[in-house]
Design a protein around this motif. Structure first.
Motif, PDB file in Angstrom:
ATOM      1  N   ASP A 369       1.157  -1.576  -0.242  1.00  0.00           N
ATOM      2  CA  ASP A 369       0.239   0.025   0.408  1.00  0.00           C
ATOM      3  C   ASP A 369       1.227   1.439   0.261  1.00  0.00           C
ATOM      4  O   ASP A 369       0.682   1.940   0.863  1.00  0.00           O
ATOM      5  CB  ASP A 369      -0.849   0.147   1.080  1.00  0.00           C
ATOM      6  N   VAL A 370       1.623   1.528  -1.078  1.00  0.00           N
ATOM      7  CA  VAL A 370       2.422   3.116  -0.860  1.00  0.00           C
ATOM      8  C   VAL A 370       2.249   2.601  -2.370  1.00  0.00           C
ATOM      9  O   VAL A 370       2.509   2.208  -3.523  1.00  0.00           O
ATOM     10  CB  VAL A 370       3.954   2.584  -0.455  1.00  0.00           C
ATOM     11  N   THR A 371       1.085   4.031  -2.914  1.00  0.00           N
ATOM     12  CA  THR A 371       1.738   3.823  -4.134  1.00  0.00           C
ATOM     13  C   THR A 371       2.112   5.947  -4.920  1.00  0.00           C
ATOM     14  O   THR A 371       2.376   6.824  -4.566  1.00  0.00           O
ATOM     15  CB  THR A 371       0.314   4.826  -4.822  1.00  0.00           C
ATOM     16  N   GLY A 372       3.202   5.968  -5.690  1.00  0.00           N
ATOM     17  CA  GLY A 372       4.150   7.611  -5.729  1.00  0.00           C
ATOM     18  C   GLY A 372       2.596   8.030  -6.876  1.00  0.00           C
ATOM     19  O   GLY A 372       2.198   7.755  -7.863  1.00  0.00           O
ATOM     20  N   TRP A 373       3.166   9.296  -7.431  1.00  0.00           N
ATOM     21  CA  TRP A 373       2.881  10.497  -8.183  1.00  0.00           C
ATOM     22  C   TRP A 373       2.795   9.841  -9.399  1.00  0.00           C
ATOM     23  O   TRP A 373       4.560   8.723  -9.818  1.00  0.00           O
ATOM     24  CB  TRP A 373       2.912  12.031  -7.292  1.00  0.00           C
ATOM     25  N   LEU A 374       2.631  10.309 -10.424  1.00  0.00           N
ATOM     26  CA  LEU A 374       3.454  10.231 -11.986  1.00  0.00           C
ATOM     27  C   LEU A 374       4.836  11.122 -12.469  1.00  0.00           C
ATOM     28  O   LEU A 374       4.669  11.998 -11.431  1.00  0.00           O
ATOM     29  CB  LEU A 374       2.129  11.034 -12.792  1.00  0.00           C
ATOM     30  N   GLY A 375       5.281  10.104 -12.604  1.00  0.00           N
ATOM     31  CA  GLY A 375       6.782  10.479 -13.134  1.00  0.00           C
ATOM     32  C   GLY A 375       8.234  10.468 -12.321  1.00  0.00           C
ATOM     33  O   GLY A 375       8.941  10.425 -11.749  1.00  0.00           O
ATOM     34  N   GLY A 376       8.015   8.900 -12.145  1.00  0.00           N
ATOM     35  CA  GLY A 376       9.303   8.368 -11.503  1.00  0.00           C
ATOM     36  C   GLY A 376       9.578   7.640 -10.238  1.00  0.00           C
ATOM     37  O   GLY A 376      10.053   6.782  -9.956  1.00  0.00           O
ATOM     38  N   TYR A 377       8.751   8.368  -9.405  1.00  0.00           N
ATOM     39  CA  TYR A 377       8.218   7.993  -8.447  1.00  0.00           C
ATOM     40  C   TYR A 377       7.773   6.598  -7.667  1.00  0.00           C
ATOM     41  O   TYR A 377       8.638   6.111  -6.863  1.00  0.00           O
ATOM     42  CB  TYR A 377       6.783   9.164  -7.571  1.00  0.00           C
ATOM     43  N   ASN A 378       6.949   6.142  -9.051  1.00  0.00           N
ATOM     44  CA  ASN A 378       6.999   4.606  -8.620  1.00  0.00           C
ATOM     45  C   ASN A 378       7.495   4.254  -8.509  1.00  0.00           C
ATOM     46  O   ASN A 378       8.443   2.595  -7.879  1.00  0.00           O
ATOM     47  CB  ASN A 378       5.762   4.180  -9.413  1.00  0.00           C
ATOM     48  N   PHE A 379       8.217   3.693 -10.318  1.00  0.00           N
ATOM     49  CA  PHE A 379       9.641   3.251 -10.252  1.00  0.00           C
ATOM     50  C   PHE A 379      10.745   2.979  -8.430  1.00  0.00           C
ATOM     51  O   PHE A 379      11.833   2.098  -8.712  1.00  0.00           O
ATOM     52  CB  PHE A 379      10.985   3.387 -11.970  1.00  0.00           C
ATOM     53  N   GLN A 380      10.625   4.706  -8.746  1.00  0.00           N
ATOM     54  CA  GLN A 380      11.922   5.131  -7.347  1.00  0.00           C
ATOM     55  C   GLN A 380      11.286   3.994  -5.989  1.00  0.00           C
ATOM     56  O   GLN A 380      12.193   3.568  -5.402  1.00  0.00           O
ATOM     57  CB  GLN A 380      11.645   6.512  -6.852  1.00  0.00           C
ATOM     58  N   TRP A 381       9.948   4.019  -6.231  1.00  0.00           N
ATOM     59  CA  TRP A 381       9.791   2.792  -4.968  1.00  0.00           C
ATOM     60  C   TRP A 381      10.554   1.489  -4.932  1.00  0.00           C
ATOM     61  O   TRP A 381      10.616   1.160  -4.265  1.00  0.00           O
ATOM     62  CB  TRP A 381       8.006   3.058  -4.124  1.00  0.00           C
ATOM     63  N   ALA A 382       9.823   1.039  -6.367  1.00  0.00           N
ATOM     64  CA  ALA A 382      10.194  -0.334  -6.638  1.00  0.00           C
ATOM     65  C   ALA A 382      11.688  -0.393  -6.193  1.00  0.00           C
ATOM     66  O   ALA A 382      12.523  -1.486  -5.849  1.00  0.00           O
ATOM     67  CB  ALA A 382       9.748  -0.490  -8.272  1.00  0.00           C
ATOM     68  N   TRP A 383      12.697   0.748  -6.991  1.00  0.00           N
ATOM     69  CA  TRP A 383      14.213   0.564  -6.539  1.00  0.00           C
ATOM     70  C   TRP A 383      13.996   0.169  -4.836  1.00  0.00           C
ATOM     71  O   TRP A 383      15.313   0.000  -4.405  1.00  0.00           O
ATOM     72  CB  TRP A 383      14.617   1.655  -6.904  1.00  0.00           C
ATOM     73  N   SER A 384      14.100   1.254  -3.780  1.00  0.00           N
ATOM     74  CA  SER A 384      14.140   1.384  -3.116  1.00  0.00           C
ATOM     75  C   SER A 384      13.595   0.633  -1.944  1.00  0.00           C
ATOM     76  O   SER A 384      14.372  -0.360  -0.897  1.00  0.00           O
ATOM     77  CB  SER A 384      13.047   3.011  -1.911  1.00  0.00           C
ATOM     78  N   SER A 385      12.170  -0.266  -2.490  1.00  0.00           N
ATOM     79  CA  SER A 385      12.355  -1.210  -1.294  1.00  0.00           C
ATOM     80  C   SER A 385      13.050  -2.262  -2.005  1.00  0.00           C
ATOM     81  O   SER A 385      12.952  -3.776  -0.962  1.00  0.00           O
ATOM     82  CB  SER A 385       9.929  -1.213  -1.408  1.00  0.00           C
ATOM     83  N   GLY A 386      12.609  -2.762  -2.957  1.00  0.00           N
ATOM     84  CA  GLY A 386      13.584  -3.644  -3.574  1.00  0.00           C
ATOM     85  C   GLY A 386      15.121  -3.805  -2.776  1.00  0.00           C
ATOM     86  O   GLY A 386      15.122  -5.231  -1.996  1.00  0.00           O
ATOM     87  N   TYR A 387      15.618  -3.126  -2.478  1.00  0.00           N
ATOM     88  CA  TYR A 387      16.820  -2.500  -1.805  1.00  0.00           C
ATOM     89  C   TYR A 387      17.034  -2.858  -0.658  1.00  0.00           C
ATOM     90  O   TYR A 387      18.027  -3.768  -0.259  1.00  0.00           O
ATOM     91  CB  TYR A 387      17.300  -0.985  -2.243  1.00  0.00           C
ATOM     92  N   CYS A 388      15.369  -2.076  -0.100  1.00  0.00           N
ATOM     93  CA  CYS A 388      15.974  -2.827   1.331  1.00  0.00           C
ATOM     94  C   CYS A 388      15.847  -4.242   1.888  1.00  0.00           C
ATOM     95  O   CYS A 388      15.966  -4.646   2.877  1.00  0.00           O
ATOM     96  CB  CYS A 388      13.998  -2.281   2.015  1.00  0.00           C
ATOM     97  N   ALA A 389      14.704  -4.671   1.032  1.00  0.00           N
ATOM     98  CA  ALA A 389      15.017  -6.725   1.372  1.00  0.00           C
ATOM     99  C   ALA A 389      15.569  -7.094   0.644  1.00  0.00           C
ATOM    100  O   ALA A 389      16.027  -7.701   1.325  1.00  0.00           O
ATOM    101  CB  ALA A 389      13.230  -7.237   0.162  1.00  0.00           C
ATOM    102  N   GLY A 390      16.210  -6.755  -0.733  1.00  0.00           N
ATOM    103  CA  GLY A 390      17.197  -7.131  -0.488  1.00  0.00           C
ATOM    104  C   GLY A 390      18.551  -7.120   0.097  1.00  0.00           C
ATOM    105  O   GLY A 390      19.434  -8.291   0.281  1.00  0.00           O
ATOM    106  N   MET A 391      18.976  -6.207   0.812  1.00  0.00           N
ATOM    107  CA  MET A 391      20.025  -6.053   2.010  1.00  0.00           C
ATOM    108  C   MET A 391      19.651  -7.094   3.077  1.00  0.00           C
ATOM    109  O   MET A 391      20.594  -7.107   3.510  1.00  0.00           O
ATOM    110  CB  MET A 391      19.905  -4.516   2.336  1.00  0.00           C
ATOM    111  N   ASN A 392      18.277  -7.497   3.803  1.00  0.00           N
ATOM    112  CA  ASN A 392      17.929  -9.127   4.828  1.00  0.00           C
ATOM    113  C   ASN A 392      17.726 -10.006   4.164  1.00  0.00           C
ATOM    114  O   ASN A 392      17.724 -10.473   5.384  1.00  0.00           O
ATOM    115  CB  ASN A 392      17.066  -7.051   5.436  1.00  0.00           C
ATOM    116  N   ALA A 393      17.120 -10.315   3.264  1.00  0.00           N
ATOM    117  CA  ALA A 393      16.153 -11.183   3.005  1.00  0.00           C
ATOM    118  C   ALA A 393      17.931 -12.363   2.457  1.00  0.00           C
ATOM    119  O   ALA A 393      18.609 -12.024   2.717  1.00  0.00           O
ATOM    120  CB  ALA A 393      16.546 -11.219   1.447  1.00  0.00           C
ATOM    121  N   GLY A 394      17.446 -13.823   3.135  1.00  0.00           N
ATOM    122  CA  GLY A 394      17.698 -15.011   3.675  1.00  0.00           C
ATOM    123  C   GLY A 394      19.383 -14.632   4.631  1.00  0.00           C
ATOM    124  O   GLY A 394      19.688 -15.436   4.814  1.00  0.00           O
TER     125      GLY A 394
END
Length: 394
Positions: A369-394
């Protein structure tokens, strides 16, 4: 096969997460039901991928908990992703309002992410349909697919939301969340064109293709960008932006003269050009095709300016600055860029994206439940949330 991390979904968030986890020397498998990765990336931004924005701020995101996205966005910023793009020598440009696009093709972003994964020994399993996913013990999860069984210490769900089903969008993430006892907040289409009732749709359909700079608002928000009239209703950046804040049944107010005072313009014209027709005067400020239709919608005659009585002037000015339009709905997930709602963030760690009640399970990207504005905000959420999980998973 046993892995440290299994990522479900080879989209923006999933590829980012897999690359980051792989860089930590974790054994990583990415599972996707599609034939190839990054389908949504490839069609984004007209094929040029609006991959981030210079002006990423937490207040540009819609979430039941407005503070949730702060940690992820600060751990992996737009500057981090821009540095990665520059490392791969991908040429890019700023379009408007901080929006960054590839000069050439979105394919470059997908190739970059896949390279980051393969360089870090990430494995891929495409055209894999998951039939079951169970947590068998504190130590591991078991995933059954048509391509075999896999186990892992962590599972990261990056399978996206419901927008653009023709690209393979499914409710998989929400069903899995519910299987593990998580609340999924009501979902609806976001960043999506409006549809209109016949009395407005029919006259406007005759002038589809007309675009104008407007300020469009709901009681909670306003956006100043272009609006496009289509044969189905209203679109363009301003409309897509406000659609995420519009409540069904409510009006949107459209200011078609956002950079000036239309009352003053009209008063001056009445004084200086009293014998000019209303249509001629309006055509100095708006597209001629639009003017004729707009007067028809307002049921106004094409009088000489000097013939307009005070009430008519007031009515015209009000509608130019505050044209109240009640959408009949939106075009829905078929054309929506994102899905509003999703996995309730109260159940996730904002630092790692891990499910609080189920260690080893993570939800990232559009499924949350996180939705960004139009204009690259949703991709940045993908990169940022992906990074956080990638740094902690496993």
């Amino acid at each position: 096969m046993k892995y440290d991390v299994i990522v479900i979904g080879a989209g923006a968030a999933g590829l980012q997460c897999a690359a980051v986890a792989g860089a930590r020397n974790k054994s990583v498998l990415v599972i996707d039901h599609a034939k190839r990765p990054g389908k949504k990336i490839l069609i984004s931004g007209g094929g040029r991928c609006n991959f981030t924005n210079y002006y990423i701020e937490p207040d540009k995101y819609i979430c039941k908990n407005p503070h949730f996205c702060k940690s992820a966005l600060s751990q992996y910023t737009q500057w981090d992703f821009i540095a990665l793009v520059e490392k791969y020598k991908i040429a890019y440009h700023e379009k408007t309002l901080g929006q960054l696009f590839c000069d050439d093709s979105a394919k470059e972003i997908v190739a970059m992410l896949v390279s980051e994964c393969t360089n870090n020994k990430v494995q891929f399993q495409y055209e894999a349909n998951i039939t079951s996913l169970e947590k068998e013990s504190d130590a591991h999860f078991r995933i059954s697919t048509n391509k075999g069984e896999f186990t892992s210490a962590s599972v990261v769900v990056a399978s996206g939301g419901l927008s653009m089903p023709k690209l393979g969008a499914t409710p998989f993430a929400y069903k899995l969340a519910e299987q593990f006892g998580l609340e999924v907040l009501p979902t609806r289409a976001g960043l999506v064109p409006f549809t209109l009732n016949p009395e407005l749709k029919e006259p406007l359909a005759q002038i589809s293709g007309v675009s104008m700079s407007v300020s469009i608002s709901t009681p909670s928000n306003a956006f100043k960008e272009d609006m496009l009239i289509t044969h189905r209703g209203l679109s363009g950046p301003a409309v897509l932006q406000i659609s995420s804040y519009w409540e069904p049944g409510g009006d949107v107010l459209i200011d078609m003269f956002p950079n000036g005072d239309f009352q003053a313009e009209l008063d001056q014209a009445i004084e200086n050009q009293p014998n000019v027709q209303l249509k001629t005067f309006l055509s100095q400020h708006f597209a001629k095709r639009f003017v004729e239709t707009f007067l028809q919608i307002l049921s106004m005659e094409n009088l000489l300016l000097k013939q307009l009585i005070h009430k008519q002037r007031e009515y015209l000015v009000k509608n130019v600055h505050e044209w109240a339009v009640k959408p009949s709905g939106t075009e829905g997930y078929r054309t929506a860029e994102v899905t509003l709602g999703g996995v309730n963030t109260d159940q996730l760690s904002s630092k790692t994206m891990e499910v609080k009640s189920c260690p080893g399970l993570y939800f990232i990207g559009e499924s949350v439940d996180v939705t960004g504005w139009l204009g690259g905000y949703n991709f940045q959420w993908a990169w940022s949330s992906g990074y956080c999980a990638g740094m902690n998973a496993g």
